[in-house]
Design a protein around this motif. Structure first.
Motif, short mmCIF file in Angstrom:
data_model
loop_
_atom_site.label_atom_id
_atom_site.label_comp_id
_atom_site.label_asym_id
_atom_site.label_seq_id
_atom_site.Cartn_x
_atom_site.Cartn_y
_atom_site.Cartn_z
N ILE A 63 54.83 59.32 43.12
CA ILE A 63 53.78 59.69 44.20
C ILE A 63 53.82 61.29 44.28
O ILE A 63 52.66 61.96 44.31
CB ILE A 63 54.32 59.23 45.50
N LEU A 64 54.94 61.90 44.15
CA LEU A 64 54.70 63.34 44.41
C LEU A 64 54.17 64.06 43.41
O LEU A 64 53.27 65.09 43.70
CB LEU A 64 56.21 63.92 44.11
N PRO A 65 53.84 63.54 41.98
CA PRO A 65 53.15 64.28 40.90
C PRO A 65 51.63 64.15 41.43
O PRO A 65 50.68 64.97 41.06
CB PRO A 65 53.51 63.62 39.70
N TYR A 66 51.21 62.83 41.82
CA TYR A 66 50.19 62.62 42.23
C TYR A 66 49.43 63.59 43.22
O TYR A 66 48.39 64.10 43.52
CB TYR A 66 49.77 61.11 42.83
N LEU A 67 50.43 63.54 44.27
CA LEU A 67 50.11 64.49 45.58
C LEU A 67 49.99 65.99 44.91
O LEU A 67 48.87 66.83 45.57
CB LEU A 67 51.16 64.53 46.28
N ALA A 68 50.72 66.56 43.97
CA ALA A 68 50.51 67.81 43.34
C ALA A 68 49.28 67.96 42.47
O ALA A 68 48.78 69.27 42.29
CB ALA A 68 51.46 68.09 42.30
N LEU A 69 48.61 66.96 42.02
CA LEU A 69 47.35 66.93 41.27
C LEU A 69 46.27 66.68 41.91
O LEU A 69 45.20 66.85 41.51
CB LEU A 69 47.55 65.94 40.10
N ARG A 70 46.23 65.91 43.11
CA ARG A 70 45.13 65.48 44.03
C ARG A 70 44.53 66.72 44.62
O ARG A 70 44.96 67.56 44.90
CB ARG A 70 45.45 64.40 44.82
N ASP A 71 43.14 66.28 45.05
CA ASP A 71 42.45 67.25 45.77
C ASP A 71 42.23 66.54 47.12
O ASP A 71 42.12 65.31 47.12
CB ASP A 71 41.16 67.83 45.27
N PRO A 72 41.94 67.52 48.23
CA PRO A 72 41.55 66.59 49.63
C PRO A 72 40.13 65.76 49.32
O PRO A 72 39.28 66.22 48.62
CB PRO A 72 41.16 67.97 50.38
N ASN A 73 40.23 64.64 49.87
CA ASN A 73 39.36 63.49 49.49
C ASN A 73 39.06 62.82 50.76
O ASN A 73 39.55 61.72 50.71
CB ASN A 73 39.41 62.82 48.39
#
Length: 215
Positions: free
Chosen positions: A92-102
């Protein structure tokens, strides 16, 4: 960008701690995991069994949020959702590092998203989690503490459970916004109640809009 760097550093720090500073790996860990997966629970501390299965509930919670969040992201969410079943916050942490506000959701809801969006899914997960906690409380706490100090698997699994609770609010705000639910008091209620706050949220959140994709 600061937010992304922050999550990236937390991820690297978590990995570093797990492999360099956590207790040594128990040679019986593979056998323990296999026995828990095939429900051969005899001789295993109920606290360990409960914690192991509660991480599966966390994976469901995150899947029920990031698959919606992934609609419109540059990075696909489903590989991280699948990986979270096995490695929790390490996925989950790498996803949070790669995602943008949505804060938006556009397009038709797939069957999977409809199931995850259902209040029944959240309520079923909450009931199962409650049963697991009741079962786990019958366990041997002294034995669990001893294993926490001596087994990397138990140690890191415990920290993973806590980490998943700490980072959930980073997705909660956008998920509420996608549903037109703007209530700061409820946000903090769901965010600050450990574990069951997210489960209650899944059980009561308004459904996502179901609209055609605009060209």
């Amino acid at each position: 960008m600061v937010r992304k760097i922050g999550f990236g550093l937390i991820w690297l720090g978590f990995i570093t701690y797990a492999f360099l500073f956590a207790p040594p790996n128990d040679p019986n860990t593979s056998e323990l995991i296999k026995n828990m997966l095939v429900f051969q629970w005899e001789g295993i501390n109920p606290l360990v069994i409960a914690l192991f299965n509660l991480l599966g509930i966390w994976a469901l919670i995150y899947t029920a949020v990031i698959l919606m969040d992934g609609r419109g992201q540059k990075v696909r969410a489903w590989p991280f959702a699948i990986a979270s079943v096995g490695v929790g916050a390490f996925a989950i942490l790498p996803y949070l590092a790669l995602r943008d506000p949505n804060p938006q959701f556009e397009g038709k809801k797939s069957l999977l998203i409809k199931i995850l969006d259902s209040h029944l899914t959240g309520m079923a997960a909450a009931l199962i989690a409650g049963a697991l906690i009741v079962y786990g409380l019958q366990g041997d706490w002294a034995n669990f503490v001893q294993q926490w100090h001596s087994s990397r698997f138990i140690h890191v699994m415990s920290l993973d459970f806590c980490m998943l609770g700490l980072i959930f609010p980073s997705l909660l705000g956008d998920d509420m916004a996608r549903r037109g639910w703007k209530n700061h008091q409820l946000f903090w209620l769901f965010a600050l109640i450990p574990f069951f706050g997210p489960l209650v949220y899944l059980s009561v959140r308004p459904p996502l809009p179901d609209t055609e994709i605009k060209n």
